[in-house]
Design a protein around this motif. Structure first.
Motif, PDB file in Angstrom:
ATOM      1  N   THR A 139       0.864  -1.366  -0.047  1.00 12.96           N
ATOM      2  CA  THR A 139      -0.042  -0.072   0.057  1.00 12.96           C
ATOM      3  C   THR A 139       0.729   1.399   0.056  1.00 12.96           C
ATOM      4  O   THR A 139       1.899   1.325   0.624  1.00 12.96           O
ATOM      5  N   VAL A 140       0.616   2.328  -0.811  1.00 15.61           N
ATOM      6  CA  VAL A 140       1.245   3.443  -0.999  1.00 15.61           C
ATOM      7  C   VAL A 140       0.273   4.657  -0.787  1.00 15.61           C
ATOM      8  O   VAL A 140      -0.869   4.810  -1.393  1.00 15.61           O
ATOM      9  N   LEU A 141       0.876   5.459   0.080  1.00 14.31           N
ATOM     10  CA  LEU A 141       0.205   7.027   0.193  1.00 14.31           C
ATOM     11  C   LEU A 141       1.068   8.032  -0.798  1.00 14.31           C
ATOM     12  O   LEU A 141       1.974   8.063  -0.475  1.00 14.31           O
ATOM     13  N   ILE A 142       0.010   8.744  -1.351  1.00 15.39           N
ATOM     14  CA  ILE A 142       0.674   9.547  -2.294  1.00 15.39           C
ATOM     15  C   ILE A 142       0.201  11.159  -1.831  1.00 15.39           C
ATOM     16  O   ILE A 142      -1.028  11.191  -1.934  1.00 15.39           O
ATOM     17  N   GLN A 143       1.149  11.778  -1.293  1.00 15.54           N
ATOM     18  CA  GLN A 143       0.664  12.947  -0.961  1.00 15.54           C
ATOM     19  C   GLN A 143       0.617  14.075  -2.314  1.00 15.54           C
ATOM     20  O   GLN A 143       1.241  13.596  -3.414  1.00 15.54           O
ATOM     21  N   ALA A 144      -0.065  15.008  -2.079  1.00 16.55           N
ATOM     22  CA  ALA A 144      -0.496  16.414  -3.331  1.00 16.55           C
ATOM     23  C   ALA A 144      -0.660  15.183  -4.385  1.00 16.55           C
ATOM     24  O   ALA A 144       0.035  15.481  -5.657  1.00 16.55           O
ATOM     25  N   ALA A 145      -1.609  14.392  -4.360  1.00 21.99           N
ATOM     26  CA  ALA A 145      -1.779  13.469  -5.479  1.00 21.99           C
ATOM     27  C   ALA A 145      -2.475  14.185  -6.891  1.00 21.99           C
ATOM     28  O   ALA A 145      -2.178  13.413  -7.847  1.00 21.99           O
ATOM     29  N   VAL A 165      -3.361   5.004  -2.225  1.00 20.43           N
ATOM     30  CA  VAL A 165      -4.082   5.838  -1.280  1.00 20.43           C
ATOM     31  C   VAL A 165      -3.733   7.193  -1.630  1.00 20.43           C
ATOM     32  O   VAL A 165      -2.673   7.819  -1.511  1.00 20.43           O
ATOM     33  N   ALA A 166      -4.748   8.049  -2.168  1.00 16.22           N
ATOM     34  CA  ALA A 166      -4.115   9.195  -2.868  1.00 16.22           C
ATOM     35  C   ALA A 166      -4.777  10.429  -1.632  1.00 16.22           C
ATOM     36  O   ALA A 166      -6.054  10.323  -1.269  1.00 16.22           O
ATOM     37  N   VAL A 167      -4.003  11.471  -1.537  1.00 16.15           N
ATOM     38  CA  VAL A 167      -4.480  12.641  -0.706  1.00 16.15           C
ATOM     39  C   VAL A 167      -4.533  13.748  -1.547  1.00 16.15           C
ATOM     40  O   VAL A 167      -3.574  14.103  -2.266  1.00 16.15           O
ATOM     41  N   VAL A 168      -5.665  14.464  -1.517  1.00 16.27           N
ATOM     42  CA  VAL A 168      -5.876  15.491  -2.302  1.00 16.27           C
ATOM     43  C   VAL A 168      -6.875  16.502  -1.616  1.00 16.27           C
ATOM     44  O   VAL A 168      -7.427  16.185  -0.358  1.00 16.27           O
ATOM     45  N   LEU A 208       4.523   2.575   1.948  1.00 18.79           N
ATOM     46  CA  LEU A 208       5.566   3.607   1.236  1.00 18.79           C
ATOM     47  C   LEU A 208       4.659   4.784   0.943  1.00 18.79           C
ATOM     48  O   LEU A 208       3.339   4.755   0.894  1.00 18.79           O
ATOM     49  N   VAL A 209       5.177   6.017   1.247  1.00 24.38           N
ATOM     50  CA  VAL A 209       4.783   7.399   1.204  1.00 24.38           C
ATOM     51  C   VAL A 209       5.517   8.052   0.003  1.00 24.38           C
ATOM     52  O   VAL A 209       7.059   7.913   0.292  1.00 24.38           O
ATOM     53  N   ILE A 210       4.917   8.629  -0.939  1.00 17.09           N
ATOM     54  CA  ILE A 210       5.790   9.468  -1.752  1.00 17.09           C
ATOM     55  C   ILE A 210       5.209  10.994  -1.478  1.00 17.09           C
ATOM     56  O   ILE A 210       4.151  11.506  -1.507  1.00 17.09           O
TER      57      ILE A 210
END
Length: 318
Positions: A139-145, A165-168, A208-210
């Motif tokens: 599972t990956v979390l993407i900031q400013a997706a 998992v997208a953060v927007v 993972l977080v980007i």
């Protein structure tokens, strides 16, 4: 030639559209007649920095047609369509760049897509695959997706078999991110990002977080699982990159910083951009363009890129 230049650092209004001398094509360079310019996050930051001289031309990325080649260039010729990266100069009708920082554009890729792809998708791939080592089933979390790197990272992570998992900011973007491959979308305006990331992973945290924001690094670390990885790239938030490293040490987590500028000329990284361009031509990747402005309205285009929270890249055409 015409170009968007500035003499003093400041807001978008410091940009002016004016005549400047044509660039010189050096022996290792190609001269490009620019057809599309991608406004990158670094362009906005650099415009607020002191220019090296008056009438300074900002800009990292553009695509166009080669109109001249340097005497030592052997693998490019006049008339070829190329996209390019360099540390300045793209906001103009003509751009001279080292041949090693150019890529041939496949026939089925448009100029706007080609201009936006190397930095956004090249960066995302390096973060997700090379440094992030994302595996199928993770599972990956993407900031400013919703940004250029974020939208690219969503697609590449999904194709790697991960749960994204997208953060927007704002619900209106949820459907677009889901269509690109996000399994879950967190609205940072209405939801607690760390709490949601923990809930979606049954309390374990993400693998993972980007993070291309910078100011969200502490939250990104808090969302990580034990032995998780955080890749941070850029500083779109504009704040300091200070974090408490005690918890990451205790949890055996790994932090990777990425700055792509010096990496694009490395053969392995350069080849990945060719692969990404081909994948775009085959419709396996979608380079999202939010808005197109004429270069003469560069100040308005920069203002839009900074304040409108665009979905994807903002592009200019000479």
């Amino acid at each position: 030639m015409k170009a968007a230049v500035y003499d003093n650092p400041g807001p978008p209004t410091v940009l002016r559209y004016t005549d400047v001398p044509d660039p010189v094509c050096g022996p290792q360079d190609v001269l490009i007649a620019v057809e599309a310019i991608s406004i990158e996050g670094g362009d906005l930051i650099n415009r607020r920095s002191t220019p090296q001289r008056s009438s300074w031309i900002v800009g990292y990325a553009a695509a166009g047609i080669i109109v001249a080649v340097g005497e030592n260039v052997r693998d490019r010729r006049v008339g070829q369509r190329v996209t390019a990266f360099d540390m300045q100069g793209s906001h103009a009708e003509l751009w001279s760049v080292p041949v090693s920082r150019t890529w041939l554009i496949p026939n089925d890729v448009g100029m706007a897509q080609a201009a936006a792809l190397p930095i956004s998708f090249g960066t995302a791939r390096h973060c997700v695959i090379t440094k992030g080592r994302l595996n199928e089933g993770e599972t990956v979390l993407i900031q400013a997706a919703a940004g250029g790197v974020g939208l690219a990272a969503i697609q590449l992570a999904r194709q790697a078999g991960a749960t994204v998992v997208a953060v927007v900011g704002g619900r209106e973007r949820q459907a677009r991110l889901t269509a690109l491959g996000a399994a879950h979308v967190i609205d940072r305006f209405e939801q607690d990002v760390v709490g949601e990331a923990r809930r979606l992973t049954d309390g374990r945290g993400v693998d993972l977080v980007i993070d291309p924001v910078g100011s969200t690094l502490q939250a990104s670390l808090s969302a990580l699982a034990v032995e998780g990885r955080l890749v941070f790239v850029g500083n779109a938030g504009g704040d300091g990159l200070d974090v408490d490293l005690w918890s990451p040490m205790q949890n055996n987590q790994t932090l990777h910083g990425v700055f792509m500028g010096p990496l694009f000329e490395r053969p392995a990284v350069h080849r990945t951009v060719d692969e990404l361009l081909n994948a775009t031509a085959e419709r396996r990747l979608d380079v999202v363009i939010d808005q197109v402005f004429p270069l003469r309205e560069a100040a308005r285009a920069h203002e839009y890129a900074e304040t409108a929270k665009p979905l994807g890249r903002v592009v200019m055409t000479p």
